[in-house]
Design an enzyme around this catalytic site. Structure first.
Site, PDB file in Angstrom:
ATOM      1  N   ARG A 151       0.823  -1.201   0.000  1.00 24.79           N
ATOM      2  CA  ARG A 151       0.000   0.000   0.000  1.00 24.79           C
ATOM      3  C   ARG A 151       0.865   1.262   0.000  1.00 24.79           C
ATOM      4  O   ARG A 151       0.490   2.279  -0.568  1.00 24.79           O
ATOM      5  CB  ARG A 151      -0.910   0.015   1.244  1.00 24.79           C
ATOM      6  CG  ARG A 151      -1.971  -1.076   1.279  1.00 24.79           C
ATOM      7  CD  ARG A 151      -3.196  -0.668   0.491  1.00 24.79           C
ATOM      8  NE  ARG A 151      -3.833   0.510   1.035  1.00 24.79           N
ATOM      9  CZ  ARG A 151      -4.819   0.483   1.928  1.00 24.79           C
ATOM     10  NH1 ARG A 151      -5.276  -0.667   2.389  1.00 24.79           N
ATOM     11  NH2 ARG A 151      -5.377   1.615   2.347  1.00 24.79           N
TER      12      ARG A 151
ATOM     13  N   TYR B  22     -10.863   9.938  -8.031  1.00 26.05           N
ATOM     14  CA  TYR B  22     -11.696  10.949  -7.387  1.00 26.05           C
ATOM     15  C   TYR B  22     -11.089  11.322  -6.038  1.00 26.05           C
ATOM     16  O   TYR B  22     -10.500  10.480  -5.360  1.00 26.05           O
ATOM     17  CB  TYR B  22     -13.137  10.462  -7.192  1.00 26.05           C
ATOM     18  CG  TYR B  22     -13.287   9.227  -6.335  1.00 26.05           C
ATOM     19  CD1 TYR B  22     -13.521   9.322  -4.964  1.00 26.05           C
ATOM     20  CD2 TYR B  22     -13.219   7.953  -6.904  1.00 26.05           C
ATOM     21  CE1 TYR B  22     -13.679   8.187  -4.178  1.00 26.05           C
ATOM     22  CE2 TYR B  22     -13.374   6.821  -6.125  1.00 26.05           C
ATOM     23  CZ  TYR B  22     -13.603   6.940  -4.767  1.00 26.05           C
ATOM     24  OH  TYR B  22     -13.748   5.817  -3.990  1.00 26.05           O
TER      25      TYR B  22
ATOM     26  N   HIS C  98     -16.859  -1.215   5.669  1.00 26.77           N
ATOM     27  CA  HIS C  98     -16.656  -0.678   4.326  1.00 26.77           C
ATOM     28  C   HIS C  98     -15.683  -1.565   3.551  1.00 26.77           C
ATOM     29  O   HIS C  98     -15.888  -1.856   2.366  1.00 26.77           O
ATOM     30  CB  HIS C  98     -16.111   0.746   4.442  1.00 26.77           C
ATOM     31  CG  HIS C  98     -16.305   1.581   3.224  1.00 26.77           C
ATOM     32  ND1 HIS C  98     -17.544   1.962   2.763  1.00 26.77           N
ATOM     33  CD2 HIS C  98     -15.406   2.131   2.363  1.00 26.77           C
ATOM     34  CE1 HIS C  98     -17.411   2.710   1.676  1.00 26.77           C
ATOM     35  NE2 HIS C  98     -16.113   2.823   1.418  1.00 26.77           N
TER      36      HIS C  98
ATOM     37  N   LYS D 172     -13.968  13.425   4.582  1.00 28.79           N
ATOM     38  CA  LYS D 172     -14.915  12.951   5.581  1.00 28.79           C
ATOM     39  C   LYS D 172     -15.686  14.155   6.127  1.00 28.79           C
ATOM     40  O   LYS D 172     -15.102  15.215   6.386  1.00 28.79           O
ATOM     41  CB  LYS D 172     -14.184  12.230   6.716  1.00 28.79           C
ATOM     42  CG  LYS D 172     -13.661  10.845   6.348  1.00 28.79           C
ATOM     43  CD  LYS D 172     -14.789   9.892   5.977  1.00 28.79           C
ATOM     44  CE  LYS D 172     -14.269   8.470   5.755  1.00 28.79           C
ATOM     45  NZ  LYS D 172     -15.348   7.564   5.314  1.00 28.79           N
TER      46      LYS D 172
END
Length: 510
Positions: free
Chosen positions: A139, A153, A180, A157
């Protein structure tokens, strides 16, 4: 006043999404000589960036943007902002840049946070002994997938009066994100993401880049996530930009209005994405012996877990043992061991496998249980093996597999001073299954008395008892080599030619 403590983060590579619009009127009016120079210099810049001629690590790719918002996306990942800054200015010195204007851009940095793994940030954590460490590293230092479609995009939050993400306790935020993430797991193998933080760097808090060969997979994923509270209550989105990847050398075809297929984008890189062969992201290649054995090294006390592969091959070949091909016939393997109940583990793996099967590079994923034939010093752990055609796909899968229950380690992540071999994959003729396991028992008894041998396990595919693999661990490579040179090993190889249905495959450990 109750002040919320933010989760820890770790940052990796910096990311630039450089969106360019082309002045088509100027391009049509320009003389052929000037357009030819622009194409040549544009290809030279884009291809050099993909080959990492400007840096020791990172990645770059070129995309055709769909719609009116831009024409091109040049995506760069580099270790420092200075690298990104230099790339921006180098582009402006090309003849091609004269025909473009910057339509938009986004600056961010790859990150992971304590939401993903609090243990990763704790001192003396055992996270290095599981696959999660490699997933986190992938990552922080990601490779741009070879997928054709890309969607980018930015997002925030919410901090409104009714829904304020930053007023929630950590445990609530972590639960929202975990749920999620469960949606994302259902799209494993179909959609790959790069998440980058941009607080203080750009207008939004994060940039999200999704990659897929099928644009509808991205659409379905985001549509499903819209109904999840993490999005429906707490997410604000910027505008979306969609693009198709194409090889840098196809810039001329793109400008001429010709089709620019994604095919060849992987080859256009011309580099291993900043990682050496056998380095971070995949393990060292294996070594095959005759028609009856195939081993993948998962540890080397002489130089780390991924070193010395060419030396091993040379030693084996000098001893008259076929050492396999380093490239060309290979699959890439993720191998994890779990202490969970095998039934529970199998149920979890079945769910992941259904998603993996959507990915063309998926070969197989299976659960292997210790054989009743026993072991020599083994600990009876259940193995999960996932085979892929590319190391990139295998590393992506490793992140999902690391979340399986009670994972105790991933092959290739061992930090102890030892050397491991992995025999993959034995497909035994059904009528010789008992002969094979009996012979393994004899060899295991011999290994138990050998100097430097620690353990050897025979594991059997839960769904196909004719499919097996053998994992061994030694004090050193030299101890293992003594066995490979022994008469007992030669006899085992000869025996394998008669009882195995197929030649074991050469394996990379992801």
């Amino acid at each position: 006043m109750d002040r919320r403590t933010p989760p820890q983060t770790e940052e990796g590579w910096y990311v630039l999404h450089d969106f360019r619009s082309i002045d088509w009127d100027a391009w049509r009016d320009a003389p052929e000589r000037r357009r030819s120079q622009a194409i040549d210099e544009g290809i030279e810049y884009l291809a050099a960036a993909e080959r990492l001629e400007d840096a020791d690590a990172g990645d770059s790719a070129t995309f055709s943007v769909l719609g009116h918002k831009a024409d091109l996306l040049i995506l760069h990942l580099r270790p420092t902002l200075a690298d990104i800054d230099a790339l921006e200015r180098q582009f402006e010195h090309t003849a091609f840049a004269e025909f473009t204007e910057r339509a938009d851009s986004y600056v961010s940095v790859t990150e992971v946070s304590g939401y993903l793994s609090q243990e990763y940030f704790e001192e003396d954590s055992e996270v290095e002994e599981t696959g999660i460490k490699r997933y986190i590293e992938s990552r922080l230092e990601p490779e741009i997938p070879d997928a054709e479609f890309c969607s980018f995009y930015p997002m925030d939050k919410r901090r409104g009066p009714d829904h304020n993400w930053y007023e929630l306790p950590f445990d609530e935020r972590a639960e929202f994100l975990s749920n999620h993430g469960e949606i994302g797991k259902e799209y494993a193998g179909r959609v790959t993401q790069i998440i980058s933080g941009s607080i203080g760097l750009d207008d939004f808090e994060w940039g999200v880049t999704l990659f897929s060969d099928d644009p509808t997979d991205v659409k379905e994923l985001l549509y499903e996530m819209r109904f999840d509270p993490s999005s429906s209550r707490f997410a604000e989105f910027g505008r979306f930009l969609s693009a198709r990847r194409f090889p840098a050398e196809n810039l001329g075809a793109y400008l001429a209005g010709e089709p620019v297929p994604q095919n060849g984008a992987a080859d256009a890189h011309g580099h291993p994405h900043g990682r050496s062969e056998g380095g971070q992201g995949h393990g060292s290649s294996g070594h095959s012996h005759g028609d009856g054995d195939s081993h993948g090294s998962d540890g080397d006390s002489d130089g780390g877990p991924h070193s010395g592969d060419s030396d091993v091959r040379s030693e084996l070949e000098e001893a008259g043992i076929y050492a396999g091909k380093p490239h060309g016939e290979d699959v890439h393997a993720v191998v994890l061991y779990s202490a969970a109940d095998p039934d529970e583990l199998f149920e979890e793996v079945e769910g992941l496998r259904a998603n993996f099967d959507h990915y063309d590079t998926h070969v197989k994923t299976a659960v292997y249980e210790p054989s009743e034939a026993g072991s020599s010093g083994g600990d009876g752990e259940t193995g999960v093996v996932s085979l892929w055609e590319t190391d990139r796909a295998a590393n992506t899968a490793a992140g999902f597999l690391a979340d399986l229950p009670e994972v105790v380690r991933q092959a290739g992540d061992d930090t102890e001073d030892s050397w491991g071999t992995m025999g993959m994959f034995y497909t035994v003729k059904s009528e010789h299954r008992d002969d094979f396991t009996d012979t393994f028992g004899d060899v295991a008894a011999l290994l138990a008395d050998m100097d430097g041998h620690r353990k050897t396990d025979l594991l059997v595919n839960r769904e196909n008892e004719d499919d097996m693999f053998i994992a061994s661990r030694w004090d050193s490579r030299g101890d293992a080599m003594e066995f490979f040179r022994s008469d007992a090993f030669s006899e085992t190889v000869e025996f394998g030619r008669d009882v195995l249905a197929d030649r074991p495959r050469h394996v990379f450990l992801a």
